[in-house]
Design a protein around this motif. Structure first.
Motif, PDB file in Angstrom:
ATOM      1  N   GLU A  24      48.972  46.465  44.937  1.00 14.41           N
ATOM      2  CA  GLU A  24      47.762  47.195  45.296  1.00 14.41           C
ATOM      3  C   GLU A  24      47.956  48.710  45.324  1.00 14.41           C
ATOM      4  N   PHE A 103      40.876  37.074  51.256  1.00 18.01           N
ATOM      5  CA  PHE A 103      40.675  35.864  50.465  1.00 18.01           C
ATOM      6  C   PHE A 103      39.208  35.473  50.270  1.00 18.01           C
ATOM      7  N   ASP A 105      36.833  37.521  49.734  1.00 14.99           N
ATOM      8  CA  ASP A 105      36.412  38.395  48.629  1.00 14.99           C
ATOM      9  C   ASP A 105      36.983  37.889  47.302  1.00 14.99           C
ATOM     10  N   LEU A 106      38.239  37.424  47.323  1.00 15.28           N
ATOM     11  CA  LEU A 106      38.822  36.859  46.106  1.00 15.28           C
ATOM     12  C   LEU A 106      38.043  35.623  45.669  1.00 15.28           C
ATOM     13  N   TYR A 107      37.649  34.813  46.623  1.00 20.11           N
ATOM     14  CA  TYR A 107      36.843  33.617  46.319  1.00 20.11           C
ATOM     15  C   TYR A 107      35.536  34.025  45.643  1.00 20.11           C
ATOM     16  N   VAL A 109      34.941  36.742  43.901  1.00 15.37           N
ATOM     17  CA  VAL A 109      35.214  37.231  42.549  1.00 15.37           C
ATOM     18  C   VAL A 109      35.429  36.058  41.586  1.00 15.37           C
ATOM     19  N   ILE A 110      36.171  35.051  42.040  1.00 14.88           N
ATOM     20  CA  ILE A 110      36.512  33.920  41.180  1.00 14.88           C
ATOM     21  C   ILE A 110      35.311  33.014  40.915  1.00 14.88           C
ATOM     22  N   ILE A 259      42.276  44.503  41.643  1.00 17.68           N
ATOM     23  CA  ILE A 259      41.154  43.893  40.941  1.00 17.68           C
ATOM     24  C   ILE A 259      40.108  44.950  40.589  1.00 17.68           C
ATOM     25  N   SER A 275      38.534  36.790  36.830  1.00 19.93           N
ATOM     26  CA  SER A 275      38.834  35.665  37.723  1.00 19.93           C
ATOM     27  C   SER A 275      40.319  35.325  37.694  1.00 19.93           C
ATOM     28  N   ALA A 278      42.184  37.781  39.697  1.00 17.52           N
ATOM     29  CA  ALA A 278      42.005  37.510  41.125  1.00 17.52           C
ATOM     30  C   ALA A 278      42.907  36.378  41.591  1.00 17.52           C
ATOM     31  N   PHE A 281      46.483  37.700  41.632  1.00 15.91           N
ATOM     32  CA  PHE A 281      46.664  38.616  42.752  1.00 15.91           C
ATOM     33  C   PHE A 281      46.778  37.847  44.063  1.00 15.91           C
ATOM     34  N   GLY A 282      45.964  36.814  44.239  1.00 15.09           N
ATOM     35  CA  GLY A 282      46.058  35.980  45.432  1.00 15.09           C
ATOM     36  C   GLY A 282      47.431  35.358  45.588  1.00 15.09           C
TER      37      GLY A 282
END
Length: 451
Positions: A24, A103, A105-107, A109-110, A259, A275, A278, A281-282
């Motif tokens: 990051e 997480f 936010d990652l969800y 994005v995906i 991201i 995606s 993301a 990155f997770g």
């Protein structure tokens, strides 16, 4: 039982990269503008290099598995070692919670779907407890996770750099480089990035707590730190250049992350590629926490075994000797933070928790550098498999400059340097939180009563 697994040299280097390198890092620092190059080079030379050299000497000389706790205790005694252990540990559940809240936010994005509060908390708690369960596995058995995370981090960072170079080739330099804009302005905004850059360079001592899992720690630790440090510096600079040269500074903010950088560089806010970024990155966030867990909890366990931390931290798994007391305590504290966070009326809560973790984390390093000089003077006869070159004023500067940079970065993070409402609302919670944790640590240390 079969022979215990051991780290190879490559695994040691990749572990250093996994621990120290933060994917990051490049995007938020690019918000400074072209003076970011000055700050990266400045910090690599005056902080990363001396910190890496000192960690190599201390880690191969005072190698009882407790990391910073061992080093500071050897120099200043148990009470100071206890403080360092407390500061080093308390940052970790706050950091874990800070990453957990990413997480949802990652969800989004995906999948393109937003989660409600309850579902978001469930995902965040899942991150906290999956990290805790994996962290109970001996480091050498989980080395594939550390190696994989390091590889993904490098791929993402180099990918950002490559996309940036492609953007430059297509559209030219978004932020033309001139001599004047390469120089730092030394205003509060620019100086506030010192703590972010330093945070992204810390962690060399973690590899020292894994010496029992190495084939030849006296040789592998300094080599891994030097080679890993050079690789990390090169990757940081390349990814920072890609973002800074291809994206106008006005479009990058301190909240931007990996991201966001890919979105800006590709011009897309969704789709299969974003995606995939993301998801990768997770995975790096899991690797980050698992790799740091060993260093943090081994240090806390060593302190507890010496009576310098609460006894819960000394509890180990009888099957594999992992410090499960500290790991589970971290998970419980991080869970409390995660559950409480949505109900606290503060829009900057994430930054407050992260900045508080940052302040406590940086405080644990302050005694390391003068402690290095003290041990050189008062304990000269102890064998030093790796020895930092130099002597006299040169060696003194090598130790004190990084310490001064840490102190300055703490001030810019935790002390309100202006009294406008925005600054006070953002900084005072960090100041108050740091004071509370310092006082709580002092109470625990006084109760232990060791000098």
């Amino acid at each position: 039982m079969g022979e215990k697994k051991k780290f190879s040299m490559l695994s040691c280097i990749l572990t250093v990269i996994c621990v120290v390198f933060v994917a990051e890092a490049a995007a938020p620092v690019a918000a400074i503008g072209n003076s970011q190059y000055f700050w990266w080079i400045f910090m690599i030379i005056l902080f990363l290099l001396p910190y890496g050299l000192i960690s190599s000497e201390m880690g191969t000389t005072y190698d009882n598995g407790g990391g910073l706790y061992d080093w500071v205790s050897a120099a200043y005694g148990h009470r100071m070692g206890a403080r360092v252990s407390w500061y080093y540990w308390i940052n970790f559940p706050l950091w874990t919670a800070s990453l957990a809240v990413m997480f949802p936010d990652l969800y989004a994005v995906i999948t393109g779907k937003e989660l409600n509060t309850i579902a978001a908390i469930i995902i965040e708690l899942a991150f906290v407890w999956i990290v805790a369960l994996i962290a109970r596995t001996p480091t050498a058995d989980a080395v594939w996770i550390l190696n994989g995370s390091a590889a993904i981090k490098v791929i993402l960072a180099i990918g950002v750099g490559i996309f940036g170079v492609m953007g430059i080739a297509k559209n030219g330099m978004a932020n033309p480089i001139t001599f004047s804009n390469l120089l730092p302005s030394f205003d509060l905004d620019s100086l506030s990035f010192i703590s972010v850059i330093i945070f992204n360079m810390l962690g060399f001592e973690v590899i020292c707590t894994m010496s029992d899992d190495m084939e030849d720690p006296k040789k592998q630790i300094p080599q891994a730190i030097v080679i890993g440090g050079i690789a990390i510096a090169a990757i940081y600079m390349f990814s920072a250049f890609g973002i800074g040269a291809a994206i106008p500074t006005s479009e990058v903010s301190t909240d931007s992350g990996m991201i966001d950088a890919f979105m800006l560089l590709t011009g897309k806010e969704g789709g299969i590629f974003i995606s995939a970024v993301a998801v990768l990155f997770g995975l790096t966030l899991f690797g980050n926490m698992i790799s740091w867990s060993t260093g943090v909890h081994e240090g806390a366990a060593a302190a507890a075994e010496n009576g310098d931390m609460p006894a819960i931290f000394a509890k180990r798994d009888p099957k594999n000797n992992m410090p499960v007391g500290g790991i589970m305590t971290t998970a419980v504290v991080a869970s409390i933070v995660v559950v409480a966070a949505p109900f606290i009326p503060n829009q900057d809560l994430f930054w407050s928790f992260f900045a508080l973790n940052l302040v406590m984390f940086l405080m644990s390093y302050i005694p390391v550098f003068p402690g290095f000089l003290k041990l050189r003077k008062e304990d000269p006869d102890t064998e030093r498999p790796f020895r930092v070159p130099g002597s006299g004023i040169g060696l003194t500067l090598l130790a004190y400059i990084p310490m001064i940079l840490i102190i300055v970065s703490i001030i810019f993070t935790a002390v309100p340097l202006s009294f406008d409402p925005d600054t006070l609302s953002a900084t005072l919670p960090i100041t108050i939180g740091a004071i509370i944790f310092i006082v709580l640590g002092e109470i625990i240390i006084r109760m232990k009563g060791k000098e």
